[in-house]
Design a protein around this motif. Sequence first.
Motif, PDB file in Angstrom:
ATOM      1  N   ASP A   1      22.359 -26.540  -3.895  1.00 57.84           N
ATOM      2  CA  ASP A   1      21.701 -25.975  -5.074  1.00 57.84           C
ATOM      3  C   ASP A   1      22.200 -24.577  -5.414  1.00 57.84           C
ATOM      4  O   ASP A   1      21.790 -24.002  -6.418  1.00 57.84           O
ATOM      5  N   ASP A   2      23.041 -23.985  -4.566  1.00 57.50           N
ATOM      6  CA  ASP A   2      23.550 -22.649  -4.836  1.00 57.50           C
ATOM      7  C   ASP A   2      24.639 -22.652  -5.906  1.00 57.50           C
ATOM      8  O   ASP A   2      25.062 -21.593  -6.350  1.00 57.50           O
ATOM      9  N   LYS A   3      25.105 -23.816  -6.302  1.00 59.46           N
ATOM     10  CA  LYS A   3      26.183 -23.893  -7.301  1.00 59.46           C
ATOM     11  C   LYS A   3      25.585 -23.756  -8.704  1.00 59.46           C
ATOM     12  O   LYS A   3      25.486 -24.716  -9.465  1.00 59.46           O
ATOM     13  N   LYS A   4      25.186 -22.542  -9.030  1.00 64.45           N
ATOM     14  CA  LYS A   4      24.571 -22.265 -10.327  1.00 64.45           C
ATOM     15  C   LYS A   4      25.276 -21.087 -10.995  1.00 64.45           C
ATOM     16  O   LYS A   4      25.555 -20.075 -10.358  1.00 64.45           O
ATOM     17  N   ILE A   5      25.551 -21.237 -12.278  1.00 65.03           N
ATOM     18  CA  ILE A   5      26.177 -20.177 -13.065  1.00 65.03           C
ATOM     19  C   ILE A   5      25.380 -19.994 -14.354  1.00 65.03           C
ATOM     20  O   ILE A   5      24.910 -20.966 -14.961  1.00 65.03           O
ATOM     21  N   ALA A   6      25.224 -18.756 -14.778  1.00 66.32           N
ATOM     22  CA  ALA A   6      24.543 -18.438 -16.036  1.00 66.32           C
ATOM     23  C   ALA A   6      25.540 -17.841 -17.028  1.00 66.32           C
ATOM     24  O   ALA A   6      26.477 -17.148 -16.626  1.00 66.32           O
ATOM     25  N   MET A   7      25.324 -18.109 -18.305  1.00 66.01           N
ATOM     26  CA  MET A   7      26.211 -17.596 -19.353  1.00 66.01           C
ATOM     27  C   MET A   7      25.415 -17.195 -20.589  1.00 66.01           C
ATOM     28  O   MET A   7      24.356 -17.759 -20.869  1.00 66.01           O
ATOM     29  N   TYR A   8      25.966 -16.239 -21.322  1.00 75.37           N
ATOM     30  CA  TYR A   8      25.385 -15.816 -22.595  1.00 75.37           C
ATOM     31  C   TYR A   8      26.493 -15.201 -23.438  1.00 75.37           C
ATOM     32  O   TYR A   8      27.624 -15.017 -22.966  1.00 75.37           O
TER      33      TYR A   8
ATOM     34  N   THR B   1      18.599 -10.561 -22.056  1.00 74.33           N
ATOM     35  CA  THR B   1      18.942 -11.956 -21.805  1.00 74.33           C
ATOM     36  C   THR B   1      19.495 -12.127 -20.401  1.00 74.33           C
ATOM     37  O   THR B   1      19.125 -13.058 -19.677  1.00 74.33           O
ATOM     38  N   ALA B   2      20.398 -11.223 -20.002  1.00 77.46           N
ATOM     39  CA  ALA B   2      20.994 -11.298 -18.665  1.00 77.46           C
ATOM     40  C   ALA B   2      19.934 -11.176 -17.578  1.00 77.46           C
ATOM     41  O   ALA B   2      19.933 -11.919 -16.592  1.00 77.46           O
ATOM     42  N   LEU B   3      19.009 -10.237 -17.757  1.00 73.48           N
ATOM     43  CA  LEU B   3      17.939 -10.054 -16.776  1.00 73.48           C
ATOM     44  C   LEU B   3      17.058 -11.293 -16.680  1.00 73.48           C
ATOM     45  O   LEU B   3      16.669 -11.720 -15.593  1.00 73.48           O
ATOM     46  N   GLN B   4      16.754 -11.879 -17.822  1.00 73.10           N
ATOM     47  CA  GLN B   4      15.918 -13.075 -17.828  1.00 73.10           C
ATOM     48  C   GLN B   4      16.628 -14.243 -17.145  1.00 73.10           C
ATOM     49  O   GLN B   4      16.006 -15.001 -16.393  1.00 73.10           O
ATOM     50  N   LEU B   5      17.932 -14.392 -17.391  1.00 75.25           N
ATOM     51  CA  LEU B   5      18.700 -15.454 -16.747  1.00 75.25           C
ATOM     52  C   LEU B   5      18.702 -15.286 -15.233  1.00 75.25           C
ATOM     53  O   LEU B   5      18.546 -16.252 -14.478  1.00 75.25           O
ATOM     54  N   MET B   6      18.862 -14.055 -14.781  1.00 78.87           N
ATOM     55  CA  MET B   6      18.865 -13.798 -13.346  1.00 78.87           C
ATOM     56  C   MET B   6      17.512 -14.110 -12.731  1.00 78.87           C
ATOM     57  O   MET B   6      17.427 -14.701 -11.651  1.00 78.87           O
ATOM     58  N   ARG B   7      16.478 -13.732 -13.432  1.00 81.12           N
ATOM     59  CA  ARG B   7      15.119 -13.941 -12.910  1.00 81.12           C
ATOM     60  C   ARG B   7      14.778 -15.424 -12.834  1.00 81.12           C
ATOM     61  O   ARG B   7      14.196 -15.896 -11.860  1.00 81.12           O
ATOM     62  N   GLU B   8      15.175 -16.184 -13.854  1.00 82.45           N
ATOM     63  CA  GLU B   8      14.770 -17.576 -13.934  1.00 82.45           C
ATOM     64  C   GLU B   8      15.665 -18.519 -13.150  1.00 82.45           C
ATOM     65  O   GLU B   8      15.204 -19.547 -12.650  1.00 82.45           O
ATOM     66  N   THR B   9      16.964 -18.208 -13.046  1.00 77.87           N
ATOM     67  CA  THR B   9      17.895 -19.168 -12.446  1.00 77.87           C
ATOM     68  C   THR B   9      18.523 -18.716 -11.143  1.00 77.87           C
ATOM     69  O   THR B   9      19.077 -19.532 -10.414  1.00 77.87           O
TER      70      THR B   9
ATOM     71  N   PRO C   1      21.405 -17.187 -10.437  1.00 80.15           N
ATOM     72  CA  PRO C   1      22.749 -17.785 -10.417  1.00 80.15           C
ATOM     73  C   PRO C   1      23.677 -17.121  -9.403  1.00 80.15           C
ATOM     74  O   PRO C   1      23.491 -15.969  -9.019  1.00 80.15           O
ATOM     75  N   ALA C   2      24.694 -17.875  -8.996  1.00 82.62           N
ATOM     76  CA  ALA C   2      25.728 -17.320  -8.116  1.00 82.62           C
ATOM     77  C   ALA C   2      26.612 -16.354  -8.890  1.00 82.62           C
ATOM     78  O   ALA C   2      27.209 -15.446  -8.307  1.00 82.62           O
ATOM     79  N   ALA C   3      26.701 -16.537 -10.213  1.00 83.42           N
ATOM     80  CA  ALA C   3      27.501 -15.650 -11.065  1.00 83.42           C
ATOM     81  C   ALA C   3      26.957 -15.720 -12.482  1.00 83.42           C
ATOM     82  O   ALA C   3      26.316 -16.705 -12.873  1.00 83.42           O
ATOM     83  N   ILE C   4      27.213 -14.662 -13.257  1.00 84.88           N
ATOM     84  CA  ILE C   4      26.772 -14.626 -14.656  1.00 84.88           C
ATOM     85  C   ILE C   4      27.920 -14.099 -15.519  1.00 84.88           C
ATOM     86  O   ILE C   4      28.543 -13.086 -15.191  1.00 84.88           O
ATOM     87  N   PHE C   5      28.215 -14.815 -16.620  1.00 84.62           N
ATOM     88  CA  PHE C   5      29.369 -14.488 -17.451  1.00 84.62           C
ATOM     89  C   PHE C   5      28.973 -14.282 -18.914  1.00 84.62           C
ATOM     90  O   PHE C   5      28.115 -14.986 -19.445  1.00 84.62           O
TER      91      PHE C   5
END
Length: 372
Positions: free
Chosen positions: A111-118, A180-188, A190-194
């Motif tokens: 489950d660690d294979k998570k990436i967030a994008m915006y 948006t970035a903060l919300q993505l980090m809080r909710e998901t 992610p291993a990385a955010i782009f």
Amino acid sequence: MKINKLVVSALICLSLVLGNVQTLVKADDWYGEEEKYFTVYDQDDKELFMIAWDVSKDDEYLSSDNKRYRIISVDQQNHTAKAKYIETVTLPDVDVSMIDNVEAVMAQQGDDKKIAMYCTHSDESYIPSDGTSSKPEKGGIYDVAEAFKAGLEKRDVKVNLDETSHVPHDAGAYRRSRRTALQLMRETQPAAIFDIHRDAVPQAQYVTTVAGENAAKVRIVIGRRNPNRKANEALAYKIKALADKTYPGMVKDIYYGKGDYNQDLSPRSLLFEFGTYDHTKERAENSAKIFANVVSTAIFGGSVKSPETGQTAKTKPAQKSDAGTGSGIIWWIVGIAVVGGIFLFVSSGSKEMFSKIKNNWTSFLGRNKKVK
């Protein structure tokens, strides 16, 4: 220091409490006029690159052949700059012998294979395909982000692409996308955010072919002014090393701008520019799908096989590093708290200030108990 939901929730709470005070702490330093770009030359007046960013002295640049330069002078009136050669960088080794059991490494991720994008610049588009370089609210850049997402999902990566609009395309865009970035980090978590973008220079700078397809080169952008610079640079180097071995020429270069571009929020946060505004969007989409193979392998381990040479590059998962993130978040909290304190003191006096702080902190703790 481990990032957890409590810390990220505290960041969001402070942002909401202090509101526009954040702009005093970390204002955006990016703003480019449409169809204006800088041309950067070396000390022998040889053209190095073009970029639609507000180039500043001490910005840095890593060329396609891994030569590192530093901007030493900027002519704002003529949109030109001079750069000095610093060194030739040796990228990390991604040789086949680095790992024996690829499948085992991939299975370990779970489950660690998570990436967030915006997309900070939500309006960015491609003229030949979208009919304009800028589409309010949701530009063609989201189609490129979707292609990137699809490529990652083929590698069994869970991707959360946030389509929140951050228009207008002005100096406040990064402040808005920070939420948006903060919300993505809080909710998901992610291993990385782009952050997905496109450039605004002549198409000749980006047009290429990759794996036999019409494609666009990719520029990686790193913020100089953030405590995660070294960690983000290490990831960028690994991505470029893999791309150079399997899809030569795909990664155009790496640019170090003077801002932070919200990269202080994570040690695995990068900005990718897929092509430029005056070539087709399809070129950028093709690149995004292929580039996903490289990015996934750089972060989670595995292999990438070059369709051109038949060579397979393999690598271990990227090392986890939370040190930079903790430092960045702490200093961000301190900065907001100090400036916010001054703001509250001036606007309401000391007694009311302490009352507001107490009430907001109590409210935050009460809400956070519900967060699991």
